[in-house]
Design a protein around this motif. Structure first.
Motif, PDB file in Angstrom:
ATOM      1  N   LYS A 408       0.839  -1.205   0.000  1.00 24.76           N
ATOM      2  CA  LYS A 408       0.000   0.000   0.000  1.00 24.76           C
ATOM      3  C   LYS A 408       0.869   1.249   0.000  1.00 24.76           C
ATOM      4  N   GLU A 409       2.005   1.190   0.668  1.00 26.85           N
ATOM      5  CA  GLU A 409       2.922   2.332   0.685  1.00 26.85           C
ATOM      6  C   GLU A 409       3.490   2.599  -0.708  1.00 26.85           C
ATOM      7  N   ILE A 410       3.826   1.533  -1.405  1.00 25.82           N
ATOM      8  CA  ILE A 410       4.308   1.689  -2.789  1.00 25.82           C
ATOM      9  C   ILE A 410       3.198   2.267  -3.661  1.00 25.82           C
ATOM     10  N   ASP A 411       1.998   1.785  -3.462  1.00 24.70           N
ATOM     11  CA  ASP A 411       0.845   2.274  -4.232  1.00 24.70           C
ATOM     12  C   ASP A 411       0.619   3.764  -3.978  1.00 24.70           C
ATOM     13  N   ILE A 412       0.725   4.189  -2.709  1.00 22.98           N
ATOM     14  CA  ILE A 412       0.552   5.605  -2.370  1.00 22.98           C
ATOM     15  C   ILE A 412       1.581   6.463  -3.103  1.00 22.98           C
ATOM     16  N   PHE A 413       2.825   6.006  -3.028  1.00 23.93           N
ATOM     17  CA  PHE A 413       3.912   6.800  -3.619  1.00 23.93           C
ATOM     18  C   PHE A 413       3.683   7.046  -5.113  1.00 23.93           C
ATOM     19  N   TRP A 414       3.383   5.983  -5.861  1.00 19.42           N
ATOM     20  CA  TRP A 414       3.258   6.140  -7.310  1.00 19.42           C
ATOM     21  C   TRP A 414       1.932   6.767  -7.717  1.00 19.42           C
ATOM     22  N   GLU A 415       0.879   6.572  -6.944  1.00 19.64           N
ATOM     23  CA  GLU A 415      -0.384   7.252  -7.224  1.00 19.64           C
ATOM     24  C   GLU A 415      -0.220   8.758  -7.061  1.00 19.64           C
ATOM     25  N   GLN A 416       0.493   9.168  -6.011  1.00 23.50           N
ATOM     26  CA  GLN A 416       0.727  10.606  -5.810  1.00 23.50           C
ATOM     27  C   GLN A 416       1.656  11.156  -6.883  1.00 23.50           C
ATOM     28  N   LYS A 417       2.623  10.357  -7.292  1.00 27.27           N
ATOM     29  CA  LYS A 417       3.514  10.788  -8.382  1.00 27.27           C
ATOM     30  C   LYS A 417       2.713  11.009  -9.660  1.00 27.27           C
ATOM     31  N   ALA A 418       1.776  10.121  -9.938  1.00 25.08           N
ATOM     32  CA  ALA A 418       0.928  10.283 -11.124  1.00 25.08           C
ATOM     33  C   ALA A 418       0.066  11.531 -11.005  1.00 25.08           C
ATOM     34  N   ASN A 419      -0.476  11.780  -9.836  1.00 18.66           N
ATOM     35  CA  ASN A 419      -1.297  12.974  -9.626  1.00 18.66           C
ATOM     36  C   ASN A 419      -0.485  14.245  -9.813  1.00 18.66           C
ATOM     37  N   ASN A 420       0.769  14.245  -9.309  1.00 20.43           N
ATOM     38  CA  ASN A 420       1.634  15.423  -9.457  1.00 20.43           C
ATOM     39  C   ASN A 420       1.942  15.697 -10.917  1.00 20.43           C
ATOM     40  N   LEU A 421       2.264  14.625 -11.649  1.00 19.83           N
ATOM     41  CA  LEU A 421       2.556  14.794 -13.074  1.00 19.83           C
ATOM     42  C   LEU A 421       1.341  15.319 -13.824  1.00 19.83           C
ATOM     43  N   LYS A 422       0.195  14.778 -13.479  1.00 25.14           N
ATOM     44  CA  LYS A 422      -1.047  15.215 -14.122  1.00 25.14           C
ATOM     45  C   LYS A 422      -1.325  16.673 -13.821  1.00 25.14           C
ATOM     46  N   PHE A 423      -1.105  17.082 -12.569  1.00 27.21           N
ATOM     47  CA  PHE A 423      -1.401  18.452 -12.167  1.00 27.21           C
ATOM     48  C   PHE A 423      -0.422  19.437 -12.784  1.00 27.21           C
ATOM     49  N   GLU A 424       0.848  19.004 -12.891  1.00 23.29           N
ATOM     50  CA  GLU A 424       1.864  19.927 -13.417  1.00 23.29           C
ATOM     51  C   GLU A 424       1.806  20.034 -14.929  1.00 23.29           C
ATOM     52  N   SER A 425       1.603  18.915 -15.630  1.00 25.59           N
ATOM     53  CA  SER A 425       1.645  18.940 -17.094  1.00 25.59           C
ATOM     54  C   SER A 425       0.329  19.366 -17.721  1.00 25.59           C
ATOM     55  N   ARG A 426      -0.771  19.241 -16.968  1.00 21.63           N
ATOM     56  CA  ARG A 426      -2.115  19.511 -17.509  1.00 21.63           C
ATOM     57  C   ARG A 426      -2.392  18.653 -18.735  1.00 21.63           C
ATOM     58  N   SER A 427      -1.657  17.573 -18.849  1.00 19.33           N
ATOM     59  CA  SER A 427      -1.800  16.702 -20.021  1.00 19.33           C
ATOM     60  C   SER A 427      -2.162  15.306 -19.566  1.00 19.33           C
ATOM     61  N   PHE A 428      -2.862  14.577 -20.413  1.00 15.94           N
ATOM     62  CA  PHE A 428      -3.283  13.226 -20.049  1.00 15.94           C
ATOM     63  C   PHE A 428      -2.571  12.173 -20.904  1.00 15.94           C
ATOM     64  N   SER A 429      -1.506  12.550 -21.597  1.00 15.96           N
ATOM     65  CA  SER A 429      -0.879  11.618 -22.534  1.00 15.96           C
ATOM     66  C   SER A 429       0.358  10.991 -21.917  1.00 15.96           C
ATOM     67  N   GLY A 430       0.345   9.733 -21.759  1.00 14.92           N
ATOM     68  CA  GLY A 430       1.558   8.994 -21.432  1.00 14.92           C
ATOM     69  C   GLY A 430       1.879   8.807 -19.968  1.00 14.92           C
TER      70      GLY A 430
END
Length: 460
Positions: A408-430
């Motif tokens: 679950k800790e690994i899942d938290i880390f990468w889910e938040q990383k995905a959210n950060n990338l999504k929020f910063e790039s404003r893009s949904f590709s890749g």
């Protein structure tokens, strides 16, 4: 005589005062004959004595309510005196039926004489005095039916007044809360005092009274607390106080030379239930998991240390609750991650979800350690069966929880990383596919390391 009296009343030959006087005379004659016949016909005498006092009760009520011959204070005082005389007669005759007549009459007095001017607090003070008298009788004579009548009448009246307060008189809530607690304590004192004096174990009907008294006391109390304060923390404190009262009964019972195991286990069981119920009221989220897990470890330690199968059995109640609580907190964590950026970021490792999971796993390993290092198995485990299977499975449960906490800790880390990338790039590709791949790789790597560590630990 009866026909003649009826004729005199119908023709108004006898006025109200004379009718009441004749009623009292009839009651006095019955009591007089009862006293005269006591030595030779004690049972008949007891019935006549109770009947004479019952006549006096209702004649007093008729004089007050129908004919208005007495003011309220005189009628009330007369009925109280009759109640006292009935109780003394019950002791003298050693007959419960007389006490029950006096008890019912005593409870009926305020309702028979009610004119709408009395207060709830005055009624409860009167009932408390009546119940204190019953405590004396129960302590001295061991009269369980009398106690049962007092118990039933008290909580029935309390229920009626609680419904009235909910419908039309909410100002009575505080009074009801105070006196509900008093009645709960008073009846418990009756049970313990009677048991201590007469050195008897709790019978089946006594167990029923203990259970009902606890349920009535708590349910009425928590409803009133919610109506008055509407505060979860205060409800939790009230519940914890209830648990403490049951714990006090457990302690008192255990200190007796000949412990009453039925009362002991009943009170301890209620103390356990109320303690567990108070936890989610007083704490939030992961604290609930931790406290329930520590409770389970404590009960397991006592069960194996004292070789007490009861404690070992109840271990699995808070343990099961802790498992469900852990799953619930993981669900909350997933919701919080999906709500990003409106929710706060969860730090790696040093977060409440990971720490509570590690503590939970640690308590389970502690329980497994107690089992595996004991010189001999507990009596319950030695019997085999379901509970032996549960105790043997503890170490596997701890390993499973430890594994999923890390996953679950690994899942938290990468889910938040995905959210950060999504929020910063404003893009949904890749970015979704990249983070999902990294998460999967790290889960596989950790799983291999975890399995290898288990293999090494099992070998050495």
């Amino acid at each position: 005589i009866g026909v003649g009296v009826k004729y005199a009343i119908d023709k108004n030959i006898l006025g109200p005062a004379m009718r009441i006087a004749l009623g009292y005379l009839a009651g006095a004659i019955l009591v007089g004959f009862a006293i005269y016949l006591k030595k030779k016909y004690e049972n008949l005498s007891a019935v006549m004595f109770a009947g004479g006092l019952a006549v006096a009760y209702f004649v007093t009520f008729i004089a007050f309510d129908f004919y208005h011959l007495f003011p309220k204070i005189v009628a009330f005082g007369t009925m109280v005196v009759l109640t006292v005389v009935t109780s003394l007669g019950a002791i003298r005759y050693d007959k419960q039926v007389i006490a029950i007549v006096g008890l019912v009459g005593g409870y009926a007095v305020p309702f028979l004489l009610s004119d709408g001017t009395g207060t709830t607090s005055a009624l409860f003070i009167y009932m408390t005095i009546i119940n204190a008298g019953i405590l004396f009788l129960a302590f001295r004579k061991n009269w369980q039916p009398v106690f049962a009548v007092a118990f039933g009448c008290t909580w029935f009246i309390f229920f009626i007044l609680t419904v009235r307060a909910a419908l039309e008189l909410p100002s009575d809530y505080e009074t009801l809360l105070v006196f509900g607690s008093i009645f709960y304590v008073l009846f418990y004192v009756m049970i313990i005092a009677n048991k201590m004096r007469h050195k008897q174990n709790l019978p089946n009907d006594g167990s029923t009274v203990v259970i009902l008294n606890t349920i009535f006391g708590y349910v009425f109390g928590i409803i009133l607390m919610s109506e008055i304060y509407d505060d979860s923390t205060l409800n939790g404190i009230y519940t914890l106080i209830f648990a403490a009262s049951q714990g006090a009964v457990t302690f008192i019972t255990s200190r007796q030379k000949e412990a009453d195991h039925r009362l002991y286990y009943l009170s301890f069981g209620f103390a356990l239930i109320f303690t567990m119920v108070s936890v989610p009221m007083l704490f939030d989220g992961n604290w609930i998991t931790i406290i329930w897990a520590l409770q389970a470890a404590l009960f397991f330690w006592i069960g194996w240390k004292k070789d007490d199968g009861f404690f070992e059995r109840i271990t699995y109640i808070p343990l099961t609750l802790a498992v469900f609580s852990l799953i619930d907190t993981w669900t909350d964590m997933s919701i919080a991650i999906r709500d990003y950026p409106n929710s706060e970021s969860i730090p790696a490792i040093l977060n409440e979800y990971f720490i509570s999971g590690i503590i939970f796993a640690g308590t389970i390993f502690f329980m497994a350690y107690i089992k595996n290092t004991s010189e001999k198995p507990s009596t319950l485990s030695a019997k085999g069966g379901f509970f032996k299977l549960l105790s043997d499975s503890l170490v596997y449960l701890g390993i499973a929880i430890l594994y999923f906490v890390a996953i679950k800790e690994i899942d938290i880390f990468w889910e938040q990383k995905a959210n950060n990338l999504k929020f910063e790039s404003r893009s949904f590709s890749g970015f979704l596919s990249i983070t999902e791949k990294f998460k999967t790789i790290w889960i596989i790597i950790f799983s291999l390391i975890f399995m290898g560590t288990l293999q090494l630990a099992n070998r050495y």
